[in-house]
Design a protein around this motif. Structure first.
Motif, PDB file in Angstrom:
ATOM      1  N   ALA A 138     -31.569 -12.297  12.045  1.00  0.00           N
ATOM      2  CA  ALA A 138     -30.288 -12.459  12.733  1.00  0.00           C
ATOM      3  C   ALA A 138     -29.809 -11.147  13.347  1.00  0.00           C
ATOM      4  O   ALA A 138     -29.993 -10.065  12.784  1.00  0.00           O
ATOM      5  CB  ALA A 138     -29.227 -12.967  11.763  1.00  0.00           C
ATOM      6  N   LEU A 139     -29.176 -11.265  14.497  1.00  0.00           N
ATOM      7  CA  LEU A 139     -28.533 -10.115  15.128  1.00  0.00           C
ATOM      8  C   LEU A 139     -27.184  -9.851  14.462  1.00  0.00           C
ATOM      9  O   LEU A 139     -26.527 -10.777  13.991  1.00  0.00           O
ATOM     10  CB  LEU A 139     -28.277 -10.387  16.608  1.00  0.00           C
ATOM     11  CG  LEU A 139     -29.480 -10.543  17.531  1.00  0.00           C
ATOM     12  CD1 LEU A 139     -29.001 -10.982  18.911  1.00  0.00           C
ATOM     13  CD2 LEU A 139     -30.262  -9.235  17.628  1.00  0.00           C
ATOM     14  N   LEU A 140     -26.783  -8.583  14.455  1.00  0.00           N
ATOM     15  CA  LEU A 140     -25.452  -8.182  14.025  1.00  0.00           C
ATOM     16  C   LEU A 140     -24.945  -7.134  15.009  1.00  0.00           C
ATOM     17  O   LEU A 140     -25.623  -6.119  15.235  1.00  0.00           O
ATOM     18  CB  LEU A 140     -25.481  -7.592  12.613  1.00  0.00           C
ATOM     19  CG  LEU A 140     -24.203  -6.873  12.151  1.00  0.00           C
ATOM     20  CD1 LEU A 140     -23.033  -7.847  12.047  1.00  0.00           C
ATOM     21  CD2 LEU A 140     -24.436  -6.155  10.815  1.00  0.00           C
ATOM     22  N   MET A 141     -23.796  -7.375  15.601  1.00  0.00           N
ATOM     23  CA  MET A 141     -23.216  -6.372  16.491  1.00  0.00           C
ATOM     24  C   MET A 141     -21.735  -6.197  16.177  1.00  0.00           C
ATOM     25  O   MET A 141     -21.019  -7.179  15.997  1.00  0.00           O
ATOM     26  CB  MET A 141     -23.406  -6.766  17.958  1.00  0.00           C
ATOM     27  CG  MET A 141     -23.042  -5.616  18.917  1.00  0.00           C
ATOM     28  SD  MET A 141     -23.596  -5.876  20.631  1.00  0.00           S
ATOM     29  CE  MET A 141     -22.405  -7.093  21.189  1.00  0.00           C
ATOM     30  N   LEU A 182     -30.999  -1.378  15.867  1.00  0.00           N
ATOM     31  CA  LEU A 182     -31.703  -1.503  17.142  1.00  0.00           C
ATOM     32  C   LEU A 182     -31.140  -0.548  18.186  1.00  0.00           C
ATOM     33  O   LEU A 182     -31.901   0.117  18.898  1.00  0.00           O
ATOM     34  CB  LEU A 182     -31.599  -2.941  17.666  1.00  0.00           C
ATOM     35  CG  LEU A 182     -32.164  -4.048  16.788  1.00  0.00           C
ATOM     36  CD1 LEU A 182     -31.943  -5.405  17.461  1.00  0.00           C
ATOM     37  CD2 LEU A 182     -33.636  -3.830  16.489  1.00  0.00           C
ATOM     38  N   GLU A 183     -29.815  -0.509  18.298  1.00  0.00           N
ATOM     39  CA  GLU A 183     -29.183   0.325  19.318  1.00  0.00           C
ATOM     40  C   GLU A 183     -27.826   0.804  18.812  1.00  0.00           C
ATOM     41  O   GLU A 183     -27.139   0.098  18.075  1.00  0.00           O
ATOM     42  CB  GLU A 183     -28.983  -0.456  20.625  1.00  0.00           C
ATOM     43  CG  GLU A 183     -30.284  -0.931  21.268  1.00  0.00           C
ATOM     44  CD  GLU A 183     -30.053  -1.684  22.574  1.00  0.00           C
ATOM     45  OE1 GLU A 183     -29.304  -1.166  23.419  1.00  0.00           O
ATOM     46  OE2 GLU A 183     -30.597  -2.784  22.715  1.00  0.00           O
ATOM     47  N   HIS A 184     -27.452   1.990  19.231  1.00  0.00           N
ATOM     48  CA  HIS A 184     -26.148   2.555  18.880  1.00  0.00           C
ATOM     49  C   HIS A 184     -25.727   3.495  19.992  1.00  0.00           C
ATOM     50  O   HIS A 184     -26.523   4.306  20.467  1.00  0.00           O
ATOM     51  CB  HIS A 184     -26.235   3.307  17.547  1.00  0.00           C
ATOM     52  CG  HIS A 184     -25.020   4.124  17.229  1.00  0.00           C
ATOM     53  ND1 HIS A 184     -23.743   3.600  17.235  1.00  0.00           N
ATOM     54  CD2 HIS A 184     -24.884   5.439  16.908  1.00  0.00           C
ATOM     55  CE1 HIS A 184     -22.886   4.552  16.924  1.00  0.00           C
ATOM     56  NE2 HIS A 184     -23.552   5.674  16.732  1.00  0.00           N
ATOM     57  N   ILE A 185     -24.489   3.380  20.420  1.00  0.00           N
ATOM     58  CA  ILE A 185     -23.961   4.277  21.435  1.00  0.00           C
ATOM     59  C   ILE A 185     -22.522   4.631  21.087  1.00  0.00           C
ATOM     60  O   ILE A 185     -21.768   3.788  20.602  1.00  0.00           O
ATOM     61  CB  ILE A 185     -24.064   3.669  22.850  1.00  0.00           C
ATOM     62  CG1 ILE A 185     -23.701   4.714  23.910  1.00  0.00           C
ATOM     63  CG2 ILE A 185     -23.210   2.410  22.985  1.00  0.00           C
ATOM     64  CD1 ILE A 185     -24.095   4.304  25.316  1.00  0.00           C
ATOM     65  N   THR A 195     -17.603   2.196  20.964  1.00  0.00           N
ATOM     66  CA  THR A 195     -18.710   2.658  20.136  1.00  0.00           C
ATOM     67  C   THR A 195     -19.347   1.422  19.508  1.00  0.00           C
ATOM     68  O   THR A 195     -18.681   0.660  18.798  1.00  0.00           O
ATOM     69  CB  THR A 195     -18.223   3.635  19.067  1.00  0.00           C
ATOM     70  OG1 THR A 195     -17.729   4.818  19.727  1.00  0.00           O
ATOM     71  CG2 THR A 195     -19.327   4.011  18.115  1.00  0.00           C
ATOM     72  N   VAL A 196     -20.630   1.215  19.798  1.00  0.00           N
ATOM     73  CA  VAL A 196     -21.290  -0.067  19.532  1.00  0.00           C
ATOM     74  C   VAL A 196     -22.477   0.127  18.586  1.00  0.00           C
ATOM     75  O   VAL A 196     -23.258   1.092  18.726  1.00  0.00           O
ATOM     76  CB  VAL A 196     -21.779  -0.709  20.849  1.00  0.00           C
ATOM     77  CG1 VAL A 196     -22.433  -2.062  20.578  1.00  0.00           C
ATOM     78  CG2 VAL A 196     -20.626  -0.862  21.835  1.00  0.00           C
ATOM     79  N   TRP A 197     -22.614  -0.792  17.675  1.00  0.00           N
ATOM     80  CA  TRP A 197     -23.760  -0.883  16.744  1.00  0.00           C
ATOM     81  C   TRP A 197     -24.413  -2.244  16.911  1.00  0.00           C
ATOM     82  O   TRP A 197     -23.742  -3.271  16.848  1.00  0.00           O
ATOM     83  CB  TRP A 197     -23.286  -0.729  15.306  1.00  0.00           C
ATOM     84  CG  TRP A 197     -22.630   0.577  15.017  1.00  0.00           C
ATOM     85  CD1 TRP A 197     -21.311   0.900  15.251  1.00  0.00           C
ATOM     86  CD2 TRP A 197     -23.237   1.737  14.451  1.00  0.00           C
ATOM     87  NE1 TRP A 197     -21.080   2.191  14.854  1.00  0.00           N
ATOM     88  CE2 TRP A 197     -22.230   2.731  14.366  1.00  0.00           C
ATOM     89  CE3 TRP A 197     -24.540   2.030  14.002  1.00  0.00           C
ATOM     90  CZ2 TRP A 197     -22.494   4.003  13.842  1.00  0.00           C
ATOM     91  CZ3 TRP A 197     -24.792   3.288  13.492  1.00  0.00           C
ATOM     92  CH2 TRP A 197     -23.779   4.259  13.409  1.00  0.00           C
ATOM     93  N   LEU A 198     -25.724  -2.242  17.109  1.00  0.00           N
ATOM     94  CA  LEU A 198     -26.490  -3.481  17.224  1.00  0.00           C
ATOM     95  C   LEU A 198     -27.661  -3.413  16.253  1.00  0.00           C
ATOM     96  O   LEU A 198     -28.496  -2.504  16.333  1.00  0.00           O
ATOM     97  CB  LEU A 198     -27.017  -3.674  18.650  1.00  0.00           C
ATOM     98  CG  LEU A 198     -27.903  -4.892  18.908  1.00  0.00           C
ATOM     99  CD1 LEU A 198     -27.154  -6.193  18.628  1.00  0.00           C
ATOM    100  CD2 LEU A 198     -28.442  -4.875  20.337  1.00  0.00           C
ATOM    101  N   GLY A 199     -27.689  -4.350  15.308  1.00  0.00           N
ATOM    102  CA  GLY A 199     -28.737  -4.380  14.314  1.00  0.00           C
ATOM    103  C   GLY A 199     -29.374  -5.751  14.209  1.00  0.00           C
ATOM    104  O   GLY A 199     -28.935  -6.716  14.822  1.00  0.00           O
ATOM    105  N   ARG A 200     -30.417  -5.819  13.389  1.00  0.00           N
ATOM    106  CA  ARG A 200     -31.107  -7.090  13.149  1.00  0.00           C
ATOM    107  C   ARG A 200     -31.470  -7.183  11.674  1.00  0.00           C
ATOM    108  O   ARG A 200     -31.969  -6.226  11.095  1.00  0.00           O
ATOM    109  CB  ARG A 200     -32.377  -7.186  14.003  1.00  0.00           C
ATOM    110  CG  ARG A 200     -33.026  -8.567  13.938  1.00  0.00           C
ATOM    111  CD  ARG A 200     -34.390  -8.605  14.627  1.00  0.00           C
ATOM    112  NE  ARG A 200     -34.345  -8.285  16.035  1.00  0.00           N
ATOM    113  CZ  ARG A 200     -34.062  -9.152  16.997  1.00  0.00           C
ATOM    114  NH1 ARG A 200     -33.751 -10.398  16.687  1.00  0.00           N
ATOM    115  NH2 ARG A 200     -34.069  -8.789  18.264  1.00  0.00           N
TER     116      ARG A 200
END
Length: 203
Positions: A138-141, A182-185, A195-200
């Protein structure tokens, strides 16, 4: 640690100003970039748990338009009333995300511009709730502040509370609860400074 009194007024503030917030937000989609990214990674016909869904505008609407099903959770009854009116075929749950226990897992979890209204200790406790509701893969953002501390904004003349953990702690919390980052900015200029966090969730 003591907190600014506004930390305990988030729900009532959004209840009082739900219609105004919806009217301002419905066509103000400066954060579209990351919601597009999130939607592009969803499996077909995914069910998304939207924590702090607000009025459903414009984020849930964009996901629904892309074929996702949304289960929205918000502690503001007034916001959920707007969701039910605008998107009657989706599921809207009146609950506090900090206490959420749903007997199911989701293909994706979103806590967009909502999670950062929680006190730091409440944010820490949310990661087990994310884990409990995330299916394998699952994605988590979610959005956060750029560094540890509290920040006070203003909405309709009232103080609006935000807080953040240290970025290293967010990364550690994700790892400790079975998510890969996965991604962080930090303060993305193409996304209204979010400010964003994207995980799986790992399989």
């Amino acid at each position: 640690m003591s907190h600014h009194p506004s930390a305990d007024q988030i729900i009532s503030l959004y209840d009082r100003h739900a219609t105004t917030w919806n009217d301002l937000r419905i066509n103000h989609f400066v954060d579209r970039k990351w919601i597009e990214r999130f939607r592009s990674l969803l499996p077909a016909a995914a069910t998304v748990l939207d924590l702090g869904c607000g009025s459903g505008q414009p984020v849930a609407r964009y996901l629904i338009d892309g074929g996702a099903s949304v289960v929205g959770v918000d502690s503001s009854a007034q916001m959920l009333a707007l969701c039910s009116t605008q998107f009657p075929t989706q599921a809207w749950i009146h609950a506090d995300m900090r206490d959420l226990v749903l007997d199911r897992q989701f293909e994706a979890i979103l806590a967009w511009n909502s999670f950062f209204h929680l006190k730091p200790d409440d944010q820490r406790q949310m990661f087990r709730i994310f884990q409990h509701h995330a299916a394998p893969g699952a994605l988590l953002m979610f959005t956060s502040g750029p560094s540890h501390g509290e920040a006070l904004g203003v909405f309709e003349g009232e103080t609006l509370y935000h807080a953040s953990l240290d970025p290293q702690e967010y990364a550690m919390q994700l790892t400790d609860h079975g998510f890969e980052l996965l991604e962080h900015i930090v303060e993305d200029p193409e996304c209204g400074g979010q400010t964003v966090w994207l995980g799986r969730r790992l399989p």
